[in-house]
Motif scaffolding. Structure first.
Motif, PDB file in Angstrom:
ATOM      1  N   ILE A 441       0.872  -1.185   0.000  1.00 18.56           N
ATOM      2  CA  ILE A 441       0.000   0.000   0.000  1.00 18.56           C
ATOM      3  C   ILE A 441       0.906   1.232   0.000  1.00 18.56           C
ATOM      4  O   ILE A 441       1.800   1.359   0.835  1.00 18.56           O
ATOM      5  N   HIS A 442       0.674   2.142  -0.930  1.00 23.50           N
ATOM      6  CA  HIS A 442       1.603   3.253  -1.126  1.00 23.50           C
ATOM      7  C   HIS A 442       1.546   4.270   0.013  1.00 23.50           C
ATOM      8  O   HIS A 442       0.468   4.749   0.388  1.00 23.50           O
ATOM      9  N   LEU A 443       2.730   4.581   0.550  1.00 26.14           N
ATOM     10  CA  LEU A 443       2.881   5.632   1.555  1.00 26.14           C
ATOM     11  C   LEU A 443       3.791   6.708   0.969  1.00 26.14           C
ATOM     12  O   LEU A 443       4.730   6.406   0.228  1.00 26.14           O
ATOM     13  N   ASP A 444       3.543   7.974   1.331  1.00 26.96           N
ATOM     14  CA  ASP A 444       4.451   9.015   0.878  1.00 26.96           C
ATOM     15  C   ASP A 444       5.653   9.100   1.826  1.00 26.96           C
ATOM     16  O   ASP A 444       5.783   8.303   2.765  1.00 26.96           O
ATOM     17  N   SER A 445       6.529  10.065   1.612  1.00 29.59           N
ATOM     18  CA  SER A 445       7.780  10.136   2.372  1.00 29.59           C
ATOM     19  C   SER A 445       7.567  10.387   3.857  1.00 29.59           C
ATOM     20  O   SER A 445       8.437  10.084   4.678  1.00 29.59           O
ATOM     21  N   LYS A 446       6.396  10.919   4.216  1.00 30.40           N
ATOM     22  CA  LYS A 446       6.107  11.187   5.637  1.00 30.40           C
ATOM     23  C   LYS A 446       5.260  10.090   6.278  1.00 30.40           C
ATOM     24  O   LYS A 446       4.900  10.191   7.450  1.00 30.40           O
ATOM     25  N   GLY A 447       4.943   9.062   5.510  1.00 28.27           N
ATOM     26  CA  GLY A 447       4.175   7.949   6.061  1.00 28.27           C
ATOM     27  C   GLY A 447       2.675   8.047   5.864  1.00 28.27           C
ATOM     28  O   GLY A 447       1.922   7.207   6.367  1.00 28.27           O
ATOM     29  N   PHE A 448       2.201   9.059   5.121  1.00 30.61           N
ATOM     30  CA  PHE A 448       0.770   9.175   4.848  1.00 30.61           C
ATOM     31  C   PHE A 448       0.368   8.241   3.712  1.00 30.61           C
ATOM     32  O   PHE A 448       1.137   8.017   2.766  1.00 30.61           O
ATOM     33  N   ILE A 449      -0.851   7.706   3.802  1.00 24.11           N
ATOM     34  CA  ILE A 449      -1.395   6.866   2.733  1.00 24.11           C
ATOM     35  C   ILE A 449      -1.970   7.785   1.661  1.00 24.11           C
ATOM     36  O   ILE A 449      -2.757   8.686   1.966  1.00 24.11           O
ATOM     37  N   THR A 450      -1.582   7.562   0.410  1.00 23.57           N
ATOM     38  CA  THR A 450      -2.139   8.375  -0.670  1.00 23.57           C
ATOM     39  C   THR A 450      -3.385   7.693  -1.230  1.00 23.57           C
ATOM     40  O   THR A 450      -3.391   6.491  -1.484  1.00 23.57           O
ATOM     41  N   VAL A 451      -4.448   8.471  -1.376  1.00 20.81           N
ATOM     42  CA  VAL A 451      -5.714   7.938  -1.877  1.00 20.81           C
ATOM     43  C   VAL A 451      -6.235   8.828  -3.001  1.00 20.81           C
ATOM     44  O   VAL A 451      -5.813   9.985  -3.152  1.00 20.81           O
ATOM     45  N   ASN A 452      -7.189   8.294  -3.774  1.00 20.91           N
ATOM     46  CA  ASN A 452      -7.848   9.107  -4.798  1.00 20.91           C
ATOM     47  C   ASN A 452      -9.108   9.738  -4.205  1.00 20.91           C
ATOM     48  O   ASN A 452      -9.364   9.623  -2.997  1.00 20.91           O
ATOM     49  N   LYS A 453      -9.910  10.377  -5.043  1.00 16.58           N
ATOM     50  CA  LYS A 453     -11.076  11.099  -4.520  1.00 16.58           C
ATOM     51  C   LYS A 453     -12.139  10.159  -3.956  1.00 16.58           C
ATOM     52  O   LYS A 453     -13.052  10.603  -3.258  1.00 16.58           O
ATOM     53  N   MET A 454     -12.026   8.868  -4.253  1.00 15.64           N
ATOM     54  CA  MET A 454     -12.961   7.889  -3.689  1.00 15.64           C
ATOM     55  C   MET A 454     -12.410   7.251  -2.409  1.00 15.64           C
ATOM     56  O   MET A 454     -12.963   6.283  -1.910  1.00 15.64           O
ATOM     57  N   MET A 455     -11.269   7.790  -1.926  1.00 17.25           N
ATOM     58  CA  MET A 455     -10.582   7.298  -0.732  1.00 17.25           C
ATOM     59  C   MET A 455      -9.994   5.906  -0.954  1.00 17.25           C
ATOM     60  O   MET A 455      -9.737   5.162  -0.013  1.00 17.25           O
ATOM     61  N   GLN A 456      -9.751   5.549  -2.216  1.00 15.75           N
ATOM     62  CA  GLN A 456      -9.160   4.249  -2.537  1.00 15.75           C
ATOM     63  C   GLN A 456      -7.647   4.387  -2.659  1.00 15.75           C
ATOM     64  O   GLN A 456      -7.139   5.355  -3.225  1.00 15.75           O
ATOM     65  N   THR A 457      -6.938   3.408  -2.128  1.00 12.33           N
ATOM     66  CA  THR A 457      -5.478   3.386  -2.224  1.00 12.33           C
ATOM     67  C   THR A 457      -5.071   2.839  -3.586  1.00 12.33           C
ATOM     68  O   THR A 457      -5.920   2.577  -4.452  1.00 12.33           O
TER      69      THR A 457
END
Length: 599
Positions: A441-457
């Motif tokens: 599951i993709h995390l950004d450099s600060k550890g946040f989960i990136t999602v689209n506008k439907m809140m899907q990873t």
């Protein structure tokens, strides 16, 4: 300018009461001709209103004594766009006139009980003056957050130029109702290691996701797991009301969750997710497979570097037990708060009438400088200093010194030594996503989960929401942002649930948060990150002001103290897609932003 904000005088309404004498069926129509909430059944036969502690089904037909009728005003007493709180004898209701039509519903916001008559009426809904929740005036349904419950609506008719409201007494008393929810129709063994929907986290994102699924007719298994030992509770109150128990703070009882087939697993920590097998592993060895997964694990305290981490009586405020311990240990003792986050400052304020001394350590020159600007930060800092709080700004902790393991002193990098019997760390947070690092599951450099506008990873069937996500924000051209607000987490939970059911919807909300200190409340709406100027109207010294945060020539956020309902009014304008220009708020005349629609 003061005249624009003068409070309207209370209107006394003469009430004519009449209990119905003939046996009647429940009214099938509401003021707009649609089905009344009292005639609407849940799939399991219970009615769609009642508090979260009262899930006992009500009879489909009520007896006449269950209702009250009252003539509340003359038909010409209200103009279009106006609201009035009226007394029906057995309780109060909010009477509304819009487009020549009258409607009536509960008068208190179900979230914290704000008087909705002081809110903002616009385009078929009322926005709460305190925290921005919106309610449809025809159905009473909650349309924007925070909060979980909707409002009861009441029948209105006009006879001989008199406006008459007919209301169920129980609904008048409760002032809230839960939306109808489906039940789980699948035959489930509770020890089964499979759930159609698995939710990690029981905060507002997870809870709203579960409830929305049931409200939208989802009839398969829902399991919600949490590291906490309690059912969902109101975490923002922890730092404002340190003595509150988990029961006093609870959002939903175990009975409510059970009645709606939302299974809750407490004290369960997820240690790994395998997206290939669609399974989750818990620390105790339990493994559960899922069809859809929603990750809403929130944030955790930002790690700090200092000596003496083995010293006791140093707290991060995460649970009711933490808050209770802080309040007990600080009684007539020396309290030190590390960090000037909203949580840290709220704890400092809450301790001033308990502790012998309260000291605050911050790395900025003034509290809230990044969020609210230097001028507002200084004004709030003065409020704390008047209440005997000492500040040690542009400073950090070097060491915690204990005696027999218990905290006695906090040493600053400047060399200053503070006496301390209890210390609270309120220095910010990071996303609680370390268990996802090897998951795919993709995390950004600060550890946040990136999602689209439907809140899907990036992984099919895996959604995320709340403090842990970076999501596309429409007002910033869908730039991905993190907005760790209690209110925003509600929105994410709903969007994720609808997406799971194939009913994708856009995020249509204005971020809203609040903070309470010394009996005064800061309200804030919008997304002010990167603001380049602050336009202040009112009196900062008196803490009666409104601050407009601008980027280039556009207002992107607003904060206020003692200026209700202006933040909700601005939220309403921004939420409608309109732009407020910097020049519009620089003149000093902002009367056009003030709601004059209540009596």
């Amino acid at each position: 300018m003061g005249g624009c904000f003068s409070k309207p005088k209370p209107v006394e309404v003469k009430v004519e009461l009449s209990l119905l004498e003939k046996e009647k069926e429940v009214d099938g129509l509401s003021p707009n001709g649609k089905a009344s909430p009292f005639a609407e059944c849940r799939p399991n036969g219970a009615l769609g209103h009642g508090s979260d502690d009262d899930s006992t089904p009500l009879p489909l037909y009520h007896k006449p004594r269950d209702y009250v009728e009252a003539s509340v005003c003359h038909v010409k007493d209200l103009e279009n766009g106006q609201m009035r709180e009226v007394d029906l004898g057995s309780g109060r209701a909010l009477l509304i006139k819009e487009h020549g039509e009258f409607s009536a519903m509960g008068h208190k916001c179900p979230h914290y009980g704000a008087p909705l008559v002081k809110g903002v009426l616009s385009k078929g809904h009322v926005r709460c003056p305190w925290h921005g929740a919106c309610f449809n005036i025809a159905t009473g349904d909650i349309e924007d957050f925070p909060g979980l419950d909707s409002l009861p609506t009441f029948q209105v008719r006009v006879e001989k130029d008199k406006v008459i409201i007919r209301a169920n007494k129980q609904a008048l008393q409760s002032q809230k109702r839960s939306k109808p929810m489906a039940r789980c129709s699948a035959v489930i063994n509770s020890s089964s290691g499979f759930s159609h929907v698995l939710i990690i986290g029981s905060g507002p994102a997870g809870l709203v996701c579960a409830e929305t699924l049931r409200q939208e007719g989802f009839t398969d298994r829902i399991v919600m797991c949490t590291m906490d030992r309690h059912p969902p509770y109101d975490r923002p109150k922890l730092s404002k009301s340190l003595d509150s128990t988990a029961e006093q703070l609870r959002l939903r009882s175990m009975e409510f969750l059970q009645d709606h087939d939302i299974e809750l697993l407490t004290e369960k920590e997820v240690v790994a997710i395998d997206v290939k097998t669609r399974s989750v592993t818990f620390e105790d060895g339990l493994r559960m497979e899922y069809r859809k997964l929603f990750i809403a694990t929130g944030s955790k305290p930002k790690p700090m570097n200092y000596k003496g981490k083995d010293v006791t009586n140093v707290f991060n405020i995460r649970t009711p037990e933490d808050a209770n311990s802080i309040a007990r240990l600080a009684n007539n003792k020396n309290a030190v708060i590390v960090g000037t986050s909203f949580v840290g400052m709220e704890v400092a304020a809450a301790l001033t009438d308990k502790a012998h001394s309260v000291s605050v350590i911050g790395i900025e020159s003034v509290p809230f400088k990044k969020a609210l600007g230097e001028k507002v930060g200084k004004a709030i800092m003065k409020l704390f200093e008047v209440n005997r709080v000492k500040f040690y700004m542009l400073n950090e902790v070097s060491e915690m010194i204990g005696h027999h393991g218990q905290l006695k002193e906090v040493v600053l990098k400047s060399g200053k030594v503070l006496r301390a019997d209890v210390c609270v760390i309120g220095a910010g947070s990071i996303p609680a996503t370390s268990f996802l690092k090897q998951s795919g599951i993709h995390l950004d450099s600060k550890g946040f989960i990136t999602v689209n506008k439907m809140m899907q990873t990036n992984v099919d069937g895996v959604f995320a929401g709340g403090d842990v996500v970076m999501f596309p924000f429409p007002p910033r051209n869908n730039k991905k942002v993190n907005i760790p607000h209690w209110q925003m987490a509600h929105v994410h939970g709903r969007v994720a649930a609808l997406s799971m059911m194939g009913r994708a919807t856009d995020i249509k909300t204005v971020p809203y948060f609040w903070s309470a200190m010394f009996g005064k409340t800061i309200r804030y709406a919008g997304y002010g990150d990167g603001f380049d100027d602050v336009i202040i109207q009112g009196d900062l010294d008196e803490l009666r002001f409104v601050a407009f945060y601008t980027r280039s020539e556009e207002v992107v956020a607003v904060a206020s103290m003692n200026y209700d309902p202006i933040v909700s009014r601005v939220a309403e304008v921004l939420g409608s897609g309109k732009t407020i220009k910097k020049r519009d708020v620089e003149t000093g005349d902002i009367s056009w932003l003030i709601d004059k629609g209540s009596q």
